[in-house]
Design a protein around this motif. Structure first.
Motif, mmCIF file in Angstrom:
data_model
loop_
_atom_site.group_PDB
_atom_site.id
_atom_site.type_symbol
_atom_site.label_atom_id
_atom_site.label_comp_id
_atom_site.label_asym_id
_atom_site.label_seq_id
_atom_site.Cartn_x
_atom_site.Cartn_y
_atom_site.Cartn_z
ATOM 1 N N THR A 145 0.856 -1.181 0.000
ATOM 2 C CA THR A 145 0.000 0.000 0.000
ATOM 3 C C THR A 145 0.894 1.234 0.000
ATOM 4 N N GLN A 146 0.455 2.296 -0.647
ATOM 5 C CA GLN A 146 1.250 3.512 -0.715
ATOM 6 C C GLN A 146 0.355 4.735 -0.643
ATOM 7 N N GLU A 147 0.796 5.762 0.084
ATOM 8 C CA GLU A 147 0.169 7.069 0.057
ATOM 9 C C GLU A 147 0.915 7.955 -0.938
ATOM 10 N N ILE A 148 0.174 8.539 -1.880
ATOM 11 C CA ILE A 148 0.758 9.403 -2.902
ATOM 12 C C ILE A 148 0.214 10.806 -2.698
ATOM 13 N N THR A 149 1.105 11.791 -2.634
ATOM 14 C CA THR A 149 0.685 13.168 -2.395
ATOM 15 C C THR A 149 0.638 13.959 -3.700
ATOM 16 N N PHE A 150 -0.315 14.881 -3.755
ATOM 17 C CA PHE A 150 -0.485 15.760 -4.907
ATOM 18 C C PHE A 150 -0.555 17.196 -4.404
ATOM 19 N N PRO B 60 8.839 8.194 -5.141
ATOM 20 C CA PRO B 60 8.920 6.824 -5.668
ATOM 21 C C PRO B 60 7.551 6.157 -5.706
ATOM 22 N N TYR B 61 7.355 5.333 -6.698
ATOM 23 C CA TYR B 61 6.162 4.491 -6.775
ATOM 24 C C TYR B 61 6.579 3.133 -6.221
ATOM 25 N N THR B 62 6.155 2.844 -4.995
ATOM 26 C CA THR B 62 6.693 1.697 -4.263
ATOM 27 C C THR B 62 5.857 0.435 -4.372
ATOM 28 N N LEU B 63 4.752 0.475 -5.092
ATOM 29 C CA LEU B 63 3.950 -0.737 -5.240
ATOM 30 C C LEU B 63 4.649 -1.762 -6.124
ATOM 31 N N ARG B 64 5.660 -1.319 -6.839
ATOM 32 C CA ARG B 64 6.469 -2.228 -7.658
ATOM 33 C C ARG B 64 7.861 -2.352 -7.065
ATOM 34 N N ASP B 65 8.471 -3.497 -7.268
ATOM 35 C CA ASP B 65 9.818 -3.752 -6.789
ATOM 36 C C ASP B 65 10.681 -4.147 -7.987
ATOM 37 N N PRO B 66 11.713 -3.364 -8.324
ATOM 38 C CA PRO B 66 12.168 -2.168 -7.613
ATOM 39 C C PRO B 66 11.222 -0.987 -7.803
ATOM 40 N N ALA B 67 11.278 -0.048 -6.851
ATOM 41 C CA ALA B 67 10.440 1.137 -6.926
ATOM 42 C C ALA B 67 10.760 1.923 -8.202
#
Length: 458
Positions: free
Chosen positions: A379-384, A393-400
């Motif tokens: 899960t990730q919180e993304i700010t706008f 970083p988009y951390t839902l994927r590995d590697p980010a």
């Protein structure tokens, strides 16, 4: 290895002409991310549209197929298989149906390579992209005799990947690493893997544009690299020649013949290409290649720009033009968003992974995303926030992966934009409170199937 750089003039090209080509691409409706042009083994042009970077991985979609073809060619050279082998001979047990039809029994490796398996439509749409995909492929009817008319078939490429893994004991990435990637200086390759532990083959490979350029130069040199024959010249020749008639396709650069996971194009060109405008285009007559990553809604339109604005430069014609010194993709413009109510709105499980949104009094917003797609987790919180791109970083994927975000206001609507910089995807979310609930219109710039949907909070 880094390919040598050269001035265009030293390789017989006009700098002004190349500037005109860049300007034409920039002015087109095809959103470019990165570009390299090779001539006589030298990089004569390289540009990036900020915030995208040449050194970043980019999802290649079906350019992956051309790398799978190369792995097959290496396995053929090693005596591990031949293009005449029957496909079913590599599989056993419950991977295969109880009764093998005549058409399935007749299918050869060459039919997988040339998209002439006898299926009436792309098998990937029917076997899906999860679960036991090999078994799913063989359970499908083969409606026509193999060798029948060309039908684009990503599922067939997945089976090629499975075959390479069967005969080598290694995934494509593992098999290619010492034989192709390392000699070319490719260190960043990642390839999506199926639930069965098989690289997808027909899609899912990510490389940066410099690595694409090295692969393209290897093709130009018919498999030779620094005095060593990495891939047999005969395989390169066969793979990039017209093996089947594909004149049943619609666009002119997609109906010039198909090889072993390579397209033939106009002007004696050939290429690997991927959805939404990823190109490894080779022009043997001009000892040149073009590498592009993009988010193009019309891939033929990009090819037309190449033929109209680059080909004359390669032919030595007098062409002039001026390109911007700095190329960039700006965030959507608009006024600052209205103050939010600070409430957190939650959403039922959905295909976009959007689970919660909070719009704050300072005009910013926080969006919570859950893993919703293959290859994602967590899960990730993304700010706008309003203004320039904000990188996170988009951390839902590995590697980010790299990602940039921005927001603006459209009346009472909070408009959030997120760009995944290692893929062509841009997500726009239009948020508005209606009767105490938050309505979010989700839109993607490009995609397979529906790219618009409206979600309403619980």
């Amino acid at each position: 290895m880094t390919l040598p750089r050269s001035t265009p003039a030293d390789q017989g090209l006009s700098s002004e002409g190349l500037d005109g080509f860049v300007a034409a691409l920039d002015a087109s409706k095809q959103e470019l991310h990165t570009l390299i042009v090779l001539r006589r083994g030298h990089v004569v042009l390289e540009r990036e549209w900020s915030p995208y970077r040449l050194a970043d991985r980019h999802l290649l979609f079906s350019v992956s197929k051309s790398f799978t073809s190369t792995a097959v060619g290496l396995a053929v050279e090693a005596g591990l298989l031949s293009v005449d082998d029957k496909v079913v001979s590599f599989f056993s047990g419950d991977d295969l149906p109880d009764k093998i039809s005549d058409n399935l029994a007749a299918m050869e490796v060459r039919h997988l390579l040339t998209m002439s398996t006898g299926h009436s439509a792309d098998t990937v749409d029917r076997l899906g992209r999860t679960g036991r995909m090999v078994q799913g492929f063989f359970q499908l009817d083969v409606e026509n005799a193999p060798g029948a008319p060309f039908v684009y078939n990503s599922g067939a490429t997945y089976i090629l990947s499975a075959i390479v893994q069967k005969v080598t004991g290694e995934k494509l990435t593992e098999y290619l690493r010492p034989r192709l990637f390392e000699p070319l200086g490719i260190t960043e390759a990642i390839w999506e893997t199926s639930d069965e532990g098989i690289n997808m083959g027909g899609w899912g490979l990510s490389l940066n544009t410099h690595s694409l350029a090295a692969f393209a130069q290897l093709l130009v040199q018919r498999g030779e690299w620094e005095g060593k024959q990495l891939v047999p010249a005969a395989w390169i020749d066969a793979a990039t020649s017209a093996q089947v008639d594909n004149s049943n396709q619609d666009n002119p650069d997609w109906k010039q013949g198909y090889g072993y996971q390579f397209w033939r194009g106009r002007h004696n060109s050939y290429r690997g290409d991927g959805a939404f405008g990823q190109y490894v285009l080779v022009l043997p007559d001009h000892d040149s290649a073009v590498l592009i990553t993009s988010a193009s809604p019309d891939m033929q339109a990009t090819m037309n720009v190449i033929w109209d604005h680059l080909l004359p430069v390669l032919e030595g014609k007098e062409v002039s033009g001026t390109a911007k010194e700095s190329l960039e993709i700006l965030p959507p413009a608009g006024p600052a968003p209205a103050a939010g109510d600070g409430q957190t709105y939650t959403f039922a499980t959905n295909d976009h992974g959007l689970s919660a949104v909070r719009l704050d009094a300072d005009g910013g917003g926080t969006f919570t995303l859950d893993a919703a797609r293959p290859g994602e987790s967590g899960t990730q919180e993304i700010t706008f926030a309003p203004g320039d791109w904000t990188e996170q970083p988009y951390t839902l994927r590995d590697p980010a992966q790299r990602m940039v975000t921005s927001a603006y206001g459209d009346g009472e609507t909070f408009v959030a934009t997120a760009r995944l910089l290692e893929a062509p995807f841009v997500m726009t979310l239009r948020c508005r409170v209606v009767d105490g609930r938050l309505s979010v219109g989700v839109n993607y710039n490009v995609g397979f199937g529906t790219t618009d949907e409206t979600l309403v909070s619980e």
